[in-house]
Design a protein around this motif. Sequence first.
Motif, PDB file in Angstrom:
ATOM      1  N   LYS A  76       0.851  -1.187   0.000  1.00  6.87           N
ATOM      2  CA  LYS A  76       0.000   0.000   0.000  1.00  6.87           C
ATOM      3  C   LYS A  76       0.887   1.236   0.000  1.00  6.87           C
ATOM      4  CE  LYS A  76      -3.766  -2.102   2.532  1.00  6.87           C
ATOM      5  NZ  LYS A  76      -3.829  -2.765   3.817  1.00  6.87           N
ATOM      6  N   LEU A  77       0.331   2.331  -0.531  1.00 11.57           N
ATOM      7  CA  LEU A  77       1.056   3.589  -0.442  1.00 11.57           C
ATOM      8  C   LEU A  77       1.067   4.019   1.022  1.00 11.57           C
ATOM      9  CD1 LEU A  77       2.448   5.833  -2.156  1.00 11.57           C
ATOM     10  CD2 LEU A  77       0.310   7.098  -1.965  1.00 11.57           C
ATOM     11  N   ALA A  78       2.207   4.495   1.483  1.00  9.12           N
ATOM     12  CA  ALA A  78       2.322   4.851   2.897  1.00  9.12           C
ATOM     13  C   ALA A  78       2.933   6.237   3.056  1.00  9.12           C
ATOM     14  CB  ALA A  78       3.165   3.812   3.624  1.00  9.12           C
ATOM     15  N   LEU A  79       2.681   6.849   4.190  1.00  4.56           N
ATOM     16  CA  LEU A  79       3.310   8.129   4.533  1.00  4.56           C
ATOM     17  C   LEU A  79       4.030   7.979   5.863  1.00  4.56           C
ATOM     18  CD1 LEU A  79       0.656  10.828   3.622  1.00  4.56           C
ATOM     19  CD2 LEU A  79       3.071  10.951   3.016  1.00  4.56           C
ATOM     20  N   LEU A  80       5.250   8.475   5.903  1.00  4.38           N
ATOM     21  CA  LEU A  80       6.020   8.465   7.140  1.00  4.38           C
ATOM     22  C   LEU A  80       6.068   9.897   7.676  1.00  4.38           C
ATOM     23  CD1 LEU A  80       9.037   6.269   5.999  1.00  4.38           C
ATOM     24  CD2 LEU A  80       7.408   5.650   7.792  1.00  4.38           C
ATOM     25  N   PHE A  81       5.646  10.061   8.887  1.00  6.72           N
ATOM     26  CA  PHE A  81       5.724  11.385   9.516  1.00  6.72           C
ATOM     27  C   PHE A  81       6.648  11.302  10.720  1.00  6.72           C
ATOM     28  CE2 PHE A  81       1.467  11.300   7.628  1.00  6.72           C
ATOM     29  CZ  PHE A  81       1.498  12.465   6.878  1.00  6.72           C
ATOM     30  N   THR A  82       7.605  12.201  10.766  1.00  2.19           N
ATOM     31  CA  THR A  82       8.431  12.259  11.959  1.00  2.19           C
ATOM     32  C   THR A  82       8.154  13.586  12.638  1.00  2.19           C
ATOM     33  OG1 THR A  82      10.109  11.314  10.531  1.00  2.19           O
ATOM     34  CG2 THR A  82      10.753  11.768  12.808  1.00  2.19           C
ATOM     35  N   SER A  83       7.824  13.547  13.912  1.00  2.00           N
ATOM     36  CA  SER A  83       7.576  14.827  14.579  1.00  2.00           C
ATOM     37  C   SER A  83       8.118  14.825  16.001  1.00  2.00           C
ATOM     38  CB  SER A  83       6.079  15.156  14.577  1.00  2.00           C
ATOM     39  OG  SER A  83       5.357  14.066  15.077  1.00  2.00           O
ATOM     40  N   ASP A  84       8.323  16.014  16.458  1.00  2.00           N
ATOM     41  CA  ASP A  84       8.815  16.264  17.809  1.00  2.00           C
ATOM     42  C   ASP A  84       7.594  16.176  18.724  1.00  2.00           C
ATOM     43  OD1 ASP A  84      10.003  17.154  20.051  1.00  2.00           O
ATOM     44  OD2 ASP A  84      10.610  19.102  19.261  1.00  2.00           O
ATOM     45  N   ILE A  85       7.550  15.164  19.577  1.00  2.00           N
ATOM     46  CA  ILE A  85       6.348  14.959  20.396  1.00  2.00           C
ATOM     47  C   ILE A  85       6.157  16.136  21.345  1.00  2.00           C
ATOM     48  CG2 ILE A  85       5.139  13.296  21.875  1.00  2.00           C
ATOM     49  CD1 ILE A  85       7.530  11.357  21.124  1.00  2.00           C
ATOM     50  N   GLU A  86       5.127  16.898  21.095  1.00  2.00           N
ATOM     51  CA  GLU A  86       4.772  18.068  21.919  1.00  2.00           C
ATOM     52  C   GLU A  86       5.977  18.945  22.245  1.00  2.00           C
ATOM     53  OE1 GLU A  86       2.949  16.048  25.108  1.00  2.00           O
ATOM     54  OE2 GLU A  86       1.118  15.646  24.011  1.00  2.00           O
ATOM     55  N   ASN A  87       6.829  19.120  21.248  1.00  2.00           N
ATOM     56  CA  ASN A  87       8.040  19.934  21.395  1.00  2.00           C
ATOM     57  C   ASN A  87       8.894  19.526  22.594  1.00  2.00           C
ATOM     58  OD1 ASN A  87       7.446  21.529  19.129  1.00  2.00           O
ATOM     59  ND2 ASN A  87       5.970  22.680  20.374  1.00  2.00           N
ATOM     60  N   SER A  88       8.922  18.239  22.886  1.00  2.00           N
ATOM     61  CA  SER A  88       9.651  17.762  24.057  1.00  2.00           C
ATOM     62  C   SER A  88      11.109  17.438  23.744  1.00  2.00           C
ATOM     63  CB  SER A  88       8.968  16.496  24.592  1.00  2.00           C
ATOM     64  OG  SER A  88       9.064  15.484  23.589  1.00  2.00           O
ATOM     65  N   GLY A  89      11.450  17.504  22.466  1.00  2.00           N
ATOM     66  CA  GLY A  89      12.810  17.125  22.088  1.00  2.00           C
ATOM     67  C   GLY A  89      12.939  15.629  21.862  1.00  2.00           C
ATOM     68  N   SER A  90      11.847  14.894  21.965  1.00  2.00           N
ATOM     69  CA  SER A  90      11.822  13.478  21.649  1.00  2.00           C
ATOM     70  C   SER A  90      11.080  13.296  20.328  1.00  2.00           C
ATOM     71  CB  SER A  90      11.072  12.706  22.733  1.00  2.00           C
ATOM     72  OG  SER A  90      11.981  12.022  23.531  1.00  2.00           O
ATOM     73  N   TRP A  91      11.657  12.467  19.458  1.00  2.00           N
ATOM     74  CA  TRP A  91      11.092  12.347  18.106  1.00  2.00           C
ATOM     75  C   TRP A  91      10.473  10.977  17.921  1.00  2.00           C
ATOM     76  CZ3 TRP A  91      11.387  16.485  14.632  1.00  2.00           C
ATOM     77  CH2 TRP A  91      12.075  17.599  15.136  1.00  2.00           C
ATOM     78  N   ALA A  92       9.305  10.963  17.250  1.00  2.00           N
ATOM     79  CA  ALA A  92       8.646   9.680  16.980  1.00  2.00           C
ATOM     80  C   ALA A  92       8.151   9.643  15.535  1.00  2.00           C
ATOM     81  CB  ALA A  92       7.485   9.468  17.938  1.00  2.00           C
ATOM     82  N   ILE A  93       8.005   8.430  15.014  1.00  2.00           N
ATOM     83  CA  ILE A  93       7.577   8.245  13.625  1.00  2.00           C
ATOM     84  C   ILE A  93       6.173   7.646  13.613  1.00  2.00           C
ATOM     85  CG2 ILE A  93       8.096   7.093  11.445  1.00  2.00           C
ATOM     86  CD1 ILE A  93      10.973   6.616  12.788  1.00  2.00           C
ATOM     87  N   ASP A  94       5.315   8.240  12.783  1.00  2.00           N
ATOM     88  CA  ASP A  94       3.997   7.645  12.542  1.00  2.00           C
ATOM     89  C   ASP A  94       3.974   7.081  11.131  1.00  2.00           C
ATOM     90  OD1 ASP A  94       2.864   8.320  14.968  1.00  2.00           O
ATOM     91  OD2 ASP A  94       2.224  10.308  14.266  1.00  2.00           O
ATOM     92  N   LEU A  95       3.389   5.901  10.985  1.00  2.00           N
ATOM     93  CA  LEU A  95       3.250   5.288   9.666  1.00  2.00           C
ATOM     94  C   LEU A  95       1.771   5.188   9.316  1.00  2.00           C
ATOM     95  CD1 LEU A  95       4.198   3.619   7.193  1.00  2.00           C
ATOM     96  CD2 LEU A  95       4.330   1.631   8.682  1.00  2.00           C
TER      97      LEU A  95
END
Lengths: 381, 162
Positions: A273-292
């Motif tokens: 399937k076509l997918a999108l990867l989003f990487t964001s700074d969780i609530e500007n906490s300086g910790s980064w997470a990826i959503d697929l």
Amino acid sequence: MEKDMPIFPQEIITSILVRLPVKSLIRFQCVCKSWKNLFRTPSFIAEHLHHSTRQNPLLIVDSDVSGCIPWRLCLLNCEMEVSEFENTHIIDSLMSGCFYCCNHMLCKMSGWLYSSNGLLCVKFSRNSQDHLWLWNPSIRVVRQVPESLNEPKYFSVGFGFSPIIDDYKIVKFFLAGFSVVVQAEVYSLRTGLWRKVEVGNLEGVYDLGCGAFSWNGAIFWIGEKKDVEVHNKSHLELIVSFDIAGEVFTLIPFPTLNSADSCYKRLASFENKLALLFTSDIENSGSWAIDLWVLEECTDPSRERWSWAKIYTSTPNPCWICAEIIWRNEIVCLVEAFEGEEGKVVLCNLTTNEFKPFGCSSRPGILEYVESLVLLDNIHV
Amino acid sequence: MSSSVEAITVLSSDGDEFKITVSAAKLSKPLNWMLEDVCFSDDCDEVPTIEVNSKTLVKVIEYCEKHAPRANSGASDSDAEELKKWDIEFMKMDVKDILFHILMAANYLHMEGLYDLACQTAADLMKGMTVSQIRKIFHIKNDFSSEEQEQLRRQHPGCSFD
């Protein structure tokens, strides 16, 4: 022992040869004329590519921190071994003396090196004019793509392969002010010709430069469109897809995100399937997470055609990471260079949730790649 | 065929008798057809011949018996891993002609899995060989003129005629 060897039917010999690495085939074309000719037939090239893709999917990582030529590309194989990418000197010598569009942010690998099904498409600038080349580093073949009908100064590119028509195509968007798409042309490797394609439904679409992604007979771009319907937002993010066989553009809506503006986005494919990867700074906490997220297409006309589902969220990572692509069962991420530390590559395993580094520094630039004989047949261009 | 039969007897091309279970024989299309066509009950004395020599047939039957349970019922990931390791061990035949005979047999018996495995093993054995070794194995004569050799060498610096 050799005396007892059975005389093989050609069918069996071919079945063995299509499973050999390109390096061995280049050597074995000297065995006899019929082998040399066999390696140049489209059916052999296609079958070899099929096995190569299944057995040895590779990643190209640009380890050149300075962003200048000559390139320093390296390959990562399934055993997680990193090796020097051979034969870059062919393309380096072509580009020597060229001015390079080296605004660091614009010069990400995805912006100028595209990979599809064993072939690379290279875009570079000379005398402030962009040129395109097709390159198969495995067999050391480089071909210049002919000039298009329109020769604008700046354009945006996509490159992909369609198994239905067994052809590689390049899409060139001509951009006006604010990077708005005004025209498009398509080059077919099979015909060796450029032709104009209809872009009526792309009216108002801009900023398609960021990372064309090719998969499943189509090319995809993340873009934006001026939004007249939604008043609280001046623009709308969307995906433009180009069906390589039918030469038709389709607009696909973006998933609804909480913090769309502040995250890093990449197109990928996951479980067909076509997918999108989003990487964001969780609530500007300086910790980064990826959503697929994955895209579902619905054929029922009474329902919405497209729907997105978030199927994975990574564990938080203390480094500033950017998820680039999905490779086998891992999300390949770049860790940005920070405070004197070099950028590096980490792999996020989708099953174990673990982040593992691998020994290769990199500035943004990761591509899927497979060794192939494509272009050896010499029937094109 | 009678459902009570669990194993059948076949003859190799050398005339030796071999037993193979019905579920293992089903991995081969021609053997499967044979099972459907021929009567294998005890009072039937017809023993089908398989045009594969005894040495090779032993290996083919060994492969079939190992793979049959998985082919018939599906398997978990750990089984698949175990089978993969078994395949690697199974293909460790340093005598190349067994490997090549296995290939011919897998082709003749329409056994996709074994054919794929044997082709890949053959490819792995061949990839490091020199051109003259390859010519010897496949009984091929060098039919390039010296001009043609020179031209190929120029185009592909990686190739060698030795």
